[in-house]
Design a protein around this motif. Structure first.
Motif, mmCIF file in Angstrom:
data_model
loop_
_atom_site.group_PDB
_atom_site.id
_atom_site.type_symbol
_atom_site.label_atom_id
_atom_site.label_comp_id
_atom_site.label_asym_id
_atom_site.label_seq_id
_atom_site.Cartn_x
_atom_site.Cartn_y
_atom_site.Cartn_z
ATOM 1 N N GLY A 41 34.545 44.343 39.151
ATOM 2 C CA GLY A 41 35.579 43.788 40.003
ATOM 3 C C GLY A 41 35.248 42.389 40.478
ATOM 4 O O GLY A 41 34.817 41.522 39.738
ATOM 5 N N GLY A 42 35.414 42.160 41.780
ATOM 6 C CA GLY A 42 35.251 40.833 42.338
ATOM 7 C C GLY A 42 33.850 40.275 42.194
ATOM 8 O O GLY A 42 33.655 39.065 42.294
ATOM 9 N N CYS A 43 32.837 41.130 41.950
ATOM 10 C CA CYS A 43 31.487 40.605 41.860
ATOM 11 C C CYS A 43 31.314 39.742 40.615
ATOM 12 O O CYS A 43 30.371 38.964 40.529
ATOM 13 C CB CYS A 43 30.455 41.720 41.879
ATOM 14 N N LEU A 44 32.206 39.837 39.647
ATOM 15 C CA LEU A 44 32.121 38.949 38.490
ATOM 16 C C LEU A 44 32.230 37.500 38.938
ATOM 17 O O LEU A 44 31.506 36.631 38.456
ATOM 18 C CB LEU A 44 33.240 39.265 37.499
ATOM 19 N N MET A 45 33.152 37.245 39.854
ATOM 20 C CA MET A 45 33.321 35.875 40.337
ATOM 21 C C MET A 45 32.059 35.424 41.079
ATOM 22 O O MET A 45 31.589 34.298 40.918
ATOM 23 C CB MET A 45 34.532 35.788 41.261
ATOM 24 N N THR B 202 38.697 37.780 37.536
ATOM 25 C CA THR B 202 38.340 38.811 38.505
ATOM 26 C C THR B 202 39.010 40.110 38.077
ATOM 27 O O THR B 202 40.232 40.182 37.993
ATOM 28 C CB THR B 202 38.810 38.434 39.924
ATOM 29 N N TRP C 181 42.971 42.386 34.640
ATOM 30 C CA TRP C 181 42.980 41.058 35.257
ATOM 31 C C TRP C 181 44.439 40.805 35.597
ATOM 32 O O TRP C 181 45.248 40.475 34.735
ATOM 33 C CB TRP C 181 42.421 40.003 34.309
ATOM 34 N N TRP D 224 39.790 48.337 33.403
ATOM 35 C CA TRP D 224 40.130 47.420 34.478
ATOM 36 C C TRP D 224 41.350 46.600 34.074
ATOM 37 O O TRP D 224 41.867 46.736 32.964
ATOM 38 C CB TRP D 224 38.962 46.465 34.774
ATOM 39 N N THR E 159 39.965 44.141 38.466
ATOM 40 C CA THR E 159 40.231 45.160 39.474
ATOM 41 C C THR E 159 40.612 46.455 38.764
ATOM 42 O O THR E 159 40.961 46.452 37.577
ATOM 43 C CB THR E 159 41.370 44.729 40.405
ATOM 44 N N PRO F 282 31.125 44.775 34.049
ATOM 45 C CA PRO F 282 32.066 44.226 35.034
ATOM 46 C C PRO F 282 32.105 45.085 36.281
ATOM 47 O O PRO F 282 32.013 46.297 36.216
ATOM 48 C CB PRO F 282 33.402 44.263 34.288
ATOM 49 N N THR G 152 38.740 28.696 35.288
ATOM 50 C CA THR G 152 39.121 29.941 35.937
ATOM 51 C C THR G 152 38.028 30.973 35.706
ATOM 52 O O THR G 152 37.549 31.128 34.582
ATOM 53 C CB THR G 152 40.444 30.484 35.370
ATOM 54 N N THR G 153 37.613 31.663 36.739
ATOM 55 C CA THR G 153 36.690 32.782 36.598
ATOM 56 C C THR G 153 37.481 34.069 36.755
ATOM 57 O O THR G 153 38.048 34.324 37.822
ATOM 58 C CB THR G 153 35.584 32.722 37.665
#
Length: 262
Positions: A243-247, A129, A115, A113, A131, A241, A126-127
């Motif tokens: 993607g966006g679900c980490l946030m 994300t 960041w 991935w 991709t 991880p 900061t969290t």
């Protein structure tokens, strides 16, 4: 010392000045690494830093995550004149870890991935994300035994021959990418496993191990220094991880901390 090697990266044949992956114990690379151990019959990889201080403890208090930085190269005479490589983070096996003696190590690349365009971490909370890698962006990972894989095909390769008594302070690895990455941190997810010699008990493969590679640069901002430290600590607490679900997981307080006592 370098040698020129032709590699296919993203379908393009690229000439790389490849760092030689041979090293004696006396010349082990200084810098960030994954230090292998055995806990309850399972391989565990702790981050460590044997180079210049970076703001985190030299012996990381958590398992499964460490970062380092690309080194940019430009050779105008080559068809692909720009590329980046690094031999860090690498691996080491302390002499005290006798349970790995006589076992070969296999590295399985199971995910990749980025960041991208991270918010400056030192400006506030900061969290991260994550991709997928950009289209056509391929990272190659190879060991010293002419074995390799990349983020396009993933899969496993032999990282080391049977480890000697006394361990190995420098199990070499080389990461390569075309171009000069800017304003992005790459995240590679590995599983480490070991062979089972005759008469020995099998070891369970490691939990996911995350290697992060940040940009080269002349300033902490260009190298994404603070973001790299934040992401390293964050990934040590995230088993998978997505993607966006980490946030989302972080916002909901559902990320389980997995730090291990040293």
């Amino acid at each position: 010392m370098v040698r020129i090697s032709w590699r296919e990266i993203g379908g393009t044949l690229v000439a790389f000045a490849v760092l030689l992956l041979t090293c004696s114990p006396a010349s082990a690379h200084l810098g960030r690494r994954l230090r292998l151990n055995i806990e309850n019959g399972q391989i565990v990889a702790y981050g460590a830093n044997t180079g210049e201080p970076d703001g985190l403890p030299n012996e990381r208090p958590y398992a499964g995550a460490v970062h380092d930085h690309w080194k940019n190269y430009t050779i105008p005479a080559l068809p692909q004149p720009t590329f980046a490589q690094t031999f860090l983070p690498e691996f080491d096996v302390p002499a005290s870890v006798t349970g790995l003696v006589g076992r070969s190590l296999t590295l399985d690349l199971v995910g990749a991935w980025q960041w991208a365009n991270p918010v400056m971490a030192h400006h506030g909370h900061t969290t991260p994300t994550l991709t997928p890698l950009d289209l056509g962006e391929v990272i190659r990972v190879e060991g010293a035994l002419n074995t390799w894989t990349d983020t396009a095909q993933k899969g496993s390769f032999l990282l080391s021959e049977p480890l000697p008594a006394g361990g190995d302070p420098d199990v070499p690895i080389l990461y390569s990418i075309a171009g000069h990455p800017v304003n992005e941190i790459h995240v590679l997810k590995f599983i480490i496993s070991a062979s089972t010699p005759v008469g020995a008990q099998p070891l369970r493969p490691s939990a996911p191990v995350f290697v992060m590679i940040s940009p080269d640069g002349t300033t902490m901002e260009e190298k994404l220094h603070h973001e790299s430290l934040l992401l390293e600590e964050f990934m040590s607490n995230v088993p998978e991880p997505s993607g966006g679900c980490l946030m989302l997981l972080a916002a909901l307080g559902l990320v389980q901390r997995s730090r291990r006592p040293r």
